[in-house]
Design an enzyme around this catalytic site. Sequence first.
Site, short mmCIF file in Angstrom:
data_model
loop_
_atom_site.label_atom_id
_atom_site.label_comp_id
_atom_site.label_asym_id
_atom_site.label_seq_id
_atom_site.Cartn_x
_atom_site.Cartn_y
_atom_site.Cartn_z
CB SER A 263 -1.01 -0.17 1.18
OG SER A 263 -0.36 0.23 2.43
CE LYS B 8 -2.88 1.47 5.28
NZ LYS B 8 -2.97 1.10 3.90
#
Length: 772
Positions: A676, A719
């Site tokens: 990611s 996140k």
Amino acid sequence: MDKDMKVIPLIPLRGITIFPYMVLHFDVGREKSILALEEAMLSDQKIFLAAQKEAKIEEPDEDDIFNIGTICNIKQILKLPGDTVRVLVEGESRGRLKEYIEKEPFLKVKIEVLEDKECVESQKCEALVRSVKKSFEQYTKLSGSIPVETVITDDLDSPGRLSDVVSSYLMLKQESKQELLEAYDVEERLEKLLEILTNEVDILKLERNIGAKVKNKIDKVQKEYYLREQLKAIQEELGEEDEDKKEIAKYKNKINKARLPKPVKEKALYELDRLKNSGSYSAEGGVIRTYLDWILDLPWNTETKDNLDIKTARAVLEKEHYGLEDVKDRIIEYLAVRKMSNSLRGPILCLVGPPGVGKTSIARSIANALNRKFVRMSLGGVRDEAEIRGHRKTYVGAIPGRIIYGMKQAKSKNPLFLLDEIDKMSNDFRGNPADALLEILDAEQNNTYRDHYLELDFDLSNVLFITTANSLETIPRPLLDRMEIIEVSGYTSEEKFHICKDHLITKKLKEHEIDEEKIKFSDASIYYLIDHYTRESGVRSLERKTSSVIRKAVAEMLEKDKKNIIITVNKVKSYLGPEIYIYDKADKEDKVGVVMGMAWTGYGGDTLPIEVTVMPGTGKLELTGQLGDVMKESAKAGYSYVRANAYKYGIDKEFYKNKDLHIHVPEGAVPKDGPSAGVTMITAMVSALSEKKVKHNVAMTGEITLTGRVLPIGGLKEKSLAAYRAGIDTVIIPKDNEKDLFKIPKTIKSKLNYIIADNIDIVLKSAIVKND
Ligand code: ADP
């Protein structure tokens, strides 16, 4: 943990010392030791045996037990009349006790496995070995115990092993045995053994001279035995029951009273008959007794009455847990359906989420709400089907599997049974534990669940099974299909604050029996604890830290005669020492080649700054900062993308020939992996190569393909929390993650500006500063 470290239960020995290779049986009576044995039988049958310094101490503490002992394998367990258990063990290797991990309900310790230090001087060693053999031969002759050939066989070729085997045959004082056990240097051990043997031989020679006395002693033992036998005969004559008969009668009475189902009762009476014929002290007698106890301890017909009142259930869940609205709603719906259909059959609930988010404790609340008993079993590390389903009775030392063990603990046949960590099971040649679980969780089959040890059908159909897992990925597919997944994700700082303020503090104060008025936490101190002393998705370490602050506060109150204390930020600092975690803060200015990424780890979300520098060179790409393979590949794919598209971003297209690129992900101690960070790396590379700055208030996440498409990532909520904490205000996320935005708490969403990107051009356009 190190390869040569083990964590196993400990039993302190009184007056005996066990050497490696030695097979020995001894009796265990202390409750703690019996619990330690049970634990060992449930795991890998290894136990650490170390001698007590003084045999008479009933509850030995750390200082009362020698540090060096023996790691043993349990070969057999027999129940004797009363609460005593006879154990047969085989010594495996020496071990050094490093640390007491648990002291209640039994001792559990961390052990370093001690390997023998082999001899250096082979000639000296050979001489010692020969002398030991010679002295031992003399010893056996004099003591008339065993022929030396049966002890020292030809295959006993290692000096270390030889000395252990010989030591185990000697009748020695405990200090001498302990000394021999502590000598892991083989040469030293041989020397000591020789010294002891020579001394013993001298004593034996002396003893011979006083042989008459010894004979007398033996006569006395024989006489006692003879008298006992006579007494038994007299008692029988007089019609007085002996111990055996009393025991049989006791069992019979219990069996009749126990309301056992018919086949179970028949089996129990059959076994009782066998006990009658085998005699109490025989090995067989012990096995039967253990089996009967198991049957009698199980809740064949005992159950609790369910409370299916939805309102009460809701009230209990609300009272015991903050937030978790989705989870509570799903649970209430589940109960409502069960109530309407009047049965608890249906898919098994599976609570999935990171550690410490309250999976176990909400399951406990459901049990409270339903008025059911609660049992919990961890499946972490279970590899062997027999651990779940038990070993056959013919197997030495067999006991039932963990499911039946749990039912015994529950004392009711309809408990709430929590199967923890079902994602951590594995399988090997000993069968697949997931298969056993499938049967247990299947409402069609589990009313006749058969444990290998019991060999009787046990009805599990009234049990409410709930499972937990940290991630769905490793749950075997057929199991997954049978479960209804409820996700419990990590908490925001605000949520943690409320949990701590309304639940954890109250709970801990109650545990320490302290009046709530006496210790109060300021709001700022709670936030401070959350932000600087914990880094996790759940609240487990927050709970520990809160507890430790409370303990320190109590100590202060007592020492300084204070009536009450208010916990402030400064108090937290003085109690817990300097802050442990300092979060990355976004840079204050835009920079070239530095981009803020976002990562998702087992502990929750984190920011992940990535730096790229360019220098004249020959086209090398260097990667540093403990990157995993996937992350390295993602960097290389990014590099290829930049090379192929250099013209678009005003980058010299020959850069791969005359420039070296260095990608660094700081905080090298933390391993990082996953795809990611793809977009972050490309952005940093493009910025460094084109010498354009990147906006300091932007963070990003997304996987990248060679053609520049942005693919979705996991952990968007965690996140986002991390980005917010770092002071970021704009977050770039993959288009396919747009659907996850609803999961983000409003407080956070309103403060972050989300940019949706399906290709890297959008990312670069949003992140790179246009005109310098
Ligand atoms: P898990 O099983 O998910 O690893 P636990 O159930 O052991 O987590 O939770 C750890 C601790 O945090 C427990 O003491 C629990 O009561 C507390 N806790 C977690 N979430 C909440 C919540 N939402 N409200 C109140 N207490 C909570």
